[in-house]
Design an enzyme around this catalytic site. Structure first.
Site, short mmCIF file in Angstrom:
data_model
loop_
_atom_site.label_atom_id
_atom_site.label_comp_id
_atom_site.label_asym_id
_atom_site.label_seq_id
_atom_site.Cartn_x
_atom_site.Cartn_y
_atom_site.Cartn_z
N SER A 102 40.25 39.51 38.82
CA SER A 102 39.19 39.60 39.82
C SER A 102 38.45 38.26 39.93
O SER A 102 39.07 37.24 40.21
CB SER A 102 38.25 40.76 39.46
OG SER A 102 37.42 41.10 40.54
N ASP A 133 41.83 45.35 43.31
CA ASP A 133 41.25 44.64 42.18
C ASP A 133 42.02 44.88 40.88
O ASP A 133 42.23 46.03 40.47
CB ASP A 133 39.80 45.11 42.01
CG ASP A 133 38.97 44.21 41.12
OD1 ASP A 133 39.43 43.89 40.01
OD2 ASP A 133 37.86 43.84 41.53
#
Length: 287
Positions: free
Chosen positions: A41, A163
């Site tokens: 991320s 993500d």
């Protein structure tokens, strides 16, 4: 400059990743680089700039000059774009125009870099890399950073991704698989932090939003359990001296922090904390 035979793992956390930016900027200024990098991320964004050897770049992207516009949208733009974050600004205009990313240095680096994504079809983590295609590299980083509900799914070769933190927030086991004896882990939350189980209302929202992807829903609902299990494992490894952990020692900023002063302060904390830990880190890497 010798590259240390070690793996550095970079946790995400959206704007909390500014702490990691400070840590890595300190390491880059001291010319401390490690052979393998795994970013998740916001940690994926930090990973790219560490491999391309661009101190200050992630900081400038996360705390951009007002002339570039805001990368966290207000309500009106969020509704219009169906995204809370201006992902085109972050992963297109920044690297290609406004805050140029050094693709040449990145692709020629002897360092290995993996970015963690979550495959929406399988619900499993994928550890992706790219060694020559600029657009694909940024697309992988974008996918790794695409927070559920807040940003759109990213398709790479017709496979939907979200993500990387959903499936593997802190990929310590992946780091173990790489095989380097030394592992450095940069976290963005304080010691002792554990995730809470999602409320029934949030569980219902995720099930509805991703009804076409039951495996990723299952992963999202299990995330707190898997994260906390990983944190317990990290604590054991740290106590044994098998890994070197760097984490904030002040209250972290919020996940979508907009206050520039707060972001700069958290960045500075990362930088100066790493400065104080340099001797201990170098001792760990050399022993």
């Amino acid at each position: 400059m010798a590259i240390k035979k070690a793996t550095i793992v970079l946790e995400g956390g959206a704007t909390r990743g500014i702490f990691t930016s400070g840590v890595l900027d300190c390491l880059m200024e001291k010319e401390i680089y490690m052979s393998d990098v795994i970013g998740v991320s916001a940690g994926a964004c930090n990973a790219l700039d560490y491999v391309s050897r661009q101190p200050g770049r992630t900081r400038d992207c996360m705390i951009p000059d007002e002339q570039y516009g805001k990368y966290i949208y207000g309500i009106r733009d969020t509704i219009r774009t169906k995204s809370m974050m201006n992902m085109d600004l972050i992963f297109d205009r920044f690297p290609n125009e406004l805050i140029p990313f050094d693709f040449d240095t990145y692709f020629s680096s002897p360092m290995n870099c993996e970015l963690v994504t979550t495959n929406c079809l399988t619900g499993k983590a994928e550890y992706m890399s790219e060694e020559e295609d600029r657009d694909r590299l940024m697309k992988i980083c974008r996918a790794s950073s695409s927070m559920p509900l807040l940003t759109p799914i990213v398709n790479i070769e017709d496979v939907p991704y979200l993500d990387g933190g959903l499936a593997d927030s802190v990929p310590i086991r992946r780091a173990k698989e790489i095989g380097n004896e030394k592992i450095v882990v940069v976290l963005t939350k304080n010691a002792g932090y554990r995730k809470k189980v999602l409320s029934p209302a949030m569980q219902k929202l995720y099930r509805k939003a991703y009804s076409s992807y039951p495996n990723v829903v299952r992963t999202i609902l299990r995330r707190s359990f898997m994260y906390n299990k990983t944190m317990n494992y990290l604590d054991v490894l740290e106590r044994k001296g098998e890994i070197f952990v760097i984490r904030p020692h002040v209250k972290p900023v919020s996940r979508l922090e907009r206050n520039r002063e707060a972001l700069y302060a958290f960045y500075e904390h990362g930088y100066h904390y790493m400065e104080r830990q340099l001797e201990a880190l170098e001792e760990y890497l050399e022993k």
